[in-house]
Write a protein that holds these residues in place. Structure first.
Motif, PDB file in Angstrom:
ATOM      1  N   VAL A  47       0.849  -1.189   0.000  1.00 53.57           N
ATOM      2  CA  VAL A  47       0.000   0.000   0.000  1.00 53.57           C
ATOM      3  C   VAL A  47       0.887   1.242   0.000  1.00 53.57           C
ATOM      4  O   VAL A  47       1.679   1.426   0.925  1.00 53.57           O
ATOM      5  N   PRO A  48       0.788   2.104  -1.013  1.00 52.19           N
ATOM      6  CA  PRO A  48       1.623   3.311  -1.074  1.00 52.19           C
ATOM      7  C   PRO A  48       1.067   4.395  -0.147  1.00 52.19           C
ATOM      8  O   PRO A  48       0.429   5.356  -0.587  1.00 52.19           O
ATOM      9  N   TRP A  49       1.354   4.241   1.125  1.00 52.96           N
ATOM     10  CA  TRP A  49       0.781   5.140   2.123  1.00 52.96           C
ATOM     11  C   TRP A  49       1.161   6.600   1.871  1.00 52.96           C
ATOM     12  O   TRP A  49       0.394   7.518   2.206  1.00 52.96           O
ATOM     13  N   SER A  50       2.326   6.830   1.278  1.00 49.75           N
ATOM     14  CA  SER A  50       2.769   8.209   1.046  1.00 49.75           C
ATOM     15  C   SER A  50       1.866   8.937   0.050  1.00 49.75           C
ATOM     16  O   SER A  50       1.858  10.175   0.005  1.00 49.75           O
ATOM     17  N   GLN A  51       1.097   8.202  -0.724  1.00 52.71           N
ATOM     18  CA  GLN A  51       0.168   8.823  -1.663  1.00 52.71           C
ATOM     19  C   GLN A  51      -1.143   9.234  -0.985  1.00 52.71           C
ATOM     20  O   GLN A  51      -1.931   9.987  -1.553  1.00 52.71           O
ATOM     21  N   GLY A  52      -1.370   8.720   0.206  1.00 52.33           N
ATOM     22  CA  GLY A  52      -2.633   8.975   0.882  1.00 52.33           C
ATOM     23  C   GLY A  52      -2.758  10.399   1.399  1.00 52.33           C
ATOM     24  O   GLY A  52      -1.762  11.033   1.747  1.00 52.33           O
ATOM     25  N   ARG A  53      -3.981  10.887   1.436  1.00 49.10           N
ATOM     26  CA  ARG A  53      -4.250  12.206   2.008  1.00 49.10           C
ATOM     27  C   ARG A  53      -5.709  12.236   2.450  1.00 49.10           C
ATOM     28  O   ARG A  53      -6.504  11.375   2.082  1.00 49.10           O
ATOM     29  N   ASP A  54      -6.034  13.212   3.261  1.00 46.84           N
ATOM     30  CA  ASP A  54      -7.377  13.291   3.820  1.00 46.84           C
ATOM     31  C   ASP A  54      -8.431  13.498   2.733  1.00 46.84           C
ATOM     32  O   ASP A  54      -8.214  14.245   1.773  1.00 46.84           O
ATOM     33  N   PHE A  55      -9.571  12.846   2.943  1.00 40.57           N
ATOM     34  CA  PHE A  55     -10.732  13.092   2.091  1.00 40.57           C
ATOM     35  C   PHE A  55     -11.552  14.227   2.685  1.00 40.57           C
ATOM     36  O   PHE A  55     -11.318  14.672   3.817  1.00 40.57           O
TER      37      PHE A  55
END
Length: 325
Positions: A47-55
């Motif tokens: 899972v590329p967690w660094s791509q995640g951001r708040d919705f």
């Protein structure tokens, strides 16, 4: 499996309870083989967690939009179908635990299988949300709708039908995941789904080998169960919202269709078990074997017709795209 005339057993003698008890040793052997073959892997590593951001919402992040997704439109549809199928795990666990029990080797297998299947849903959902591959609101609403319906197998009314169904279904799921990865357009997604597909393949081997032992023990009953399952087979996700439309797109796109079902799911299992070569069956088993052979011939014809329609449709699409270019 030895394809010699089998020792026929009175069909009425083998109740579910007797079969479960008689196959306990086979289950233990297959469980030990599975535990040795299974390789530990960690969902979070894919899972590329660094791509995640708040919705948007409570955290006031960025709302989802289609252009944020890296996966192809076809893969997006298939990923949602695959994930919603995995999400119904509580219903699947209830079905097999109620049928096989929670004690001994059977119970150990049921819990191990459930744990591994649970990992698949966790991994796919984390990937989809971190990469913003799908609309999180629509995904959650679809999950609630699908799980609220639960799952009940179409024809798994006996222990043998349950085993036969999962032997084919696990291979079908493996292929659906693997092909989705190939069509995803994202190497990381492809790697993740390859890991999941490997698990599903090991599950298929467990149930396939159990089915082989059942054929040797109760050939007529098992042949009848195999024929019933193959003739009436449907994937477990058939009850989810919009499944029919998604299934058509998945079929046309080459992820899972009649040709794949016939060539890559049914035939490999049936050939491995040498189902059509078994002799010495009683009337019940012989009739089931004949019905199965006729059904497979008809399915192959249907698959050929689908191949022709698919090729024509794709050719028209390609011509239309070329004309616009």
């Amino acid at each position: 499996m030895t394809i010699a005339p089998v020792q026929r057993t009175a069909t009425t003698a083998w109740t579910d309870a007797r079969l479960i008890l008689a196959l306990e040793e086979v289950v233990e052997t297959e469980l030990n083989r599975h535990l040795k073959a299974a390789k530990e892997w960690m969902p979070h590593e894919f899972v590329p967690w660094s791509q995640g951001r708040d919705f948007d919402g409570v955290l006031g992040g960025e709302a989802w939009s289609l252009d944020q997704s890296k996966v192809t439109p076809l893969a997006r549809i298939s990923l949602v179908v695959n994930l919603l199928t995995e999400d119904n795990l509580p219903s699947y666990h209830h079905e097999i635990a109620s049928m096989f029990g929670r004690e001994g080797a059977w119970g150990t297998w049921v819990h191990r299988w459930t744990a591994e299947e649970g990992r698949h849903g966790i991994a796919i959902r984390d990937y989809l949300l971190a990469t913003r591959a799908v609309d999180p609101v629509e995904l959650e609403r679809a999950r609630m709708a699908h799980m609220s319906e639960g799952f009940e197998s179409d024809n798994a009314h006996s222990m043998l039908q349950s085993v036969a169904y999962v032997a084919f279904q696990e291979l079908a799921t493996r292929i659906a995941h693997r092909n989705t990865g190939h069509h995803s357009g994202d190497p990381l997604c492809d790697q993740l789904l390859a890991k999941i597909a490997n698990d599903e393949n090991l599950h298929m081997v467990f149930y396939r080998n159990l089915l082989r032992a059942a054929l040797e023990l109760a050939p007529d009953q098992t042949m009848r169960a195999i024929a019933d399952v193959v003739i009436n087979f449907r994937m477990p996700g058939h009850g989810m919202p919009g499944f029919e439309r998604s299934a058509v797109q998945i079929a046309i796109g080459g992820i899972y269709n009649l040709r794949i079902h016939h060539d890559d799911v049914l035939q490999p299992v049936l050939r491995h078990l040498k189902v059509m070569e078994i002799t010495g069956l009683g009337p019940v088993g012989q009739q089931a074997q004949d019905e199965l052979g006729a059904f497979l011939d008809g399915l192959n014809t249907q698959a050929t017709r689908f191949d022709e329609r698919q090729a024509a449709l794709l050719a028209r699409r390609a011509a239309a795209a070329a004309a616009k270019a």
